[in-house]
Design a protein around this motif. Structure first.
Motif, PDB file in Angstrom:
ATOM      1  N   LEU A  33       0.833  -1.213   0.000  1.00 54.75           N
ATOM      2  CA  LEU A  33       0.000   0.000   0.000  1.00 54.75           C
ATOM      3  C   LEU A  33       0.865   1.259   0.000  1.00 54.75           C
ATOM      4  N   LEU A  34       1.920   1.247   0.796  1.00 55.38           N
ATOM      5  CA  LEU A  34       2.819   2.394   0.863  1.00 55.38           C
ATOM      6  C   LEU A  34       3.450   2.663  -0.502  1.00 55.38           C
ATOM      7  N   VAL A  35       3.953   1.612  -1.120  1.00 53.11           N
ATOM      8  CA  VAL A  35       4.595   1.764  -2.437  1.00 53.11           C
ATOM      9  C   VAL A  35       3.580   2.254  -3.470  1.00 53.11           C
ATOM     10  N   ARG A  36       2.388   1.668  -3.477  1.00 49.36           N
ATOM     11  CA  ARG A  36       1.355   2.085  -4.432  1.00 49.36           C
ATOM     12  C   ARG A  36       1.022   3.567  -4.269  1.00 49.36           C
ATOM     13  N   ASP A  37       0.780   3.979  -3.027  1.00 49.76           N
ATOM     14  CA  ASP A  37       0.406   5.374  -2.781  1.00 49.76           C
ATOM     15  C   ASP A  37       1.551   6.323  -3.129  1.00 49.76           C
ATOM     16  N   MET A  38       2.759   5.976  -2.719  1.00 48.79           N
ATOM     17  CA  MET A  38       3.908   6.846  -2.997  1.00 48.79           C
ATOM     18  C   MET A  38       4.154   6.952  -4.499  1.00 48.79           C
ATOM     19  N   GLU A  39       3.988   5.851  -5.196  1.00 46.92           N
ATOM     20  CA  GLU A  39       4.174   5.864  -6.647  1.00 46.92           C
ATOM     21  C   GLU A  39       3.128   6.756  -7.317  1.00 46.92           C
ATOM     22  N   GLN A  40       1.876   6.638  -6.886  1.00 48.90           N
ATOM     23  CA  GLN A  40       0.796   7.458  -7.456  1.00 48.90           C
ATOM     24  C   GLN A  40       1.030   8.944  -7.207  1.00 48.90           C
ATOM     25  N   LEU A  41       1.653   9.265  -6.095  1.00 50.83           N
ATOM     26  CA  LEU A  41       1.896  10.661  -5.738  1.00 50.83           C
ATOM     27  C   LEU A  41       3.243  11.186  -6.250  1.00 50.83           C
ATOM     28  N   GLY A  42       4.008  10.319  -6.897  1.00 49.60           N
ATOM     29  CA  GLY A  42       5.322  10.723  -7.388  1.00 49.60           C
ATOM     30  C   GLY A  42       6.351  10.870  -6.278  1.00 49.60           C
TER      31      GLY A  42
END
Length: 120
Positions: A33-42
């Motif tokens: 979840l952390l990786v997904r969210d951080m990736e989406q936010l750049g």
């Protein structure tokens, strides 16, 4: 949400060394979840710049308790069976306190964590 994640990265930058994030069942829940969210936010690259890696505590505890076999390694169950107060589990702060108490109780060392380190 972007502000919270940015502030999290700023907080992590305050440490002298790159940090290791530890979470119980983190490989199956927290870290994806952390990786997904951080990736989406750049923000994944800035996070990777301050995080040396991640450790899921379940494999660490399994290595410390090999005689338990396929026993249930849920946080509350571990706390209950190892006589660590598990009251309030599933509250983020309380889960972190329980995780710390279990690490102390099982004499988890930096080397134990390092052996289970994964990159983001």
């Amino acid at each position: 949400m972007e502000q919270a994640y940015s502030e999290f990265i700023t907080f992590l930058r305050g440490f002298v060394h790159r940090v290791v994030l530890v979470a119980h069942n983190g490989s199956n829940f927290d870290f994806p979840l952390l990786v997904r969210d951080m990736e989406q936010l750049g923000l994944l690259a800035p996070l990777r710049a301050v995080v040396a890696g991640t450790v899921d505590s379940i494999p660490v505890f399994r290595s410390k308790l090999p005689h338990w076999g396929q026993y249930e390694f849920g946080l509350a169950n571990l706390a209950n069976n190892l006589n660590v107060s598990g009251h309030g589990a599933h509250d983020a702060l309380r889960d972190a306190e329980i995780l710390e108490s279990l690490c102390v109780k099982l004499h988890v060392t930096i080397n134990d964590l390092w052996c289970h380190l994964h990159t983001l």
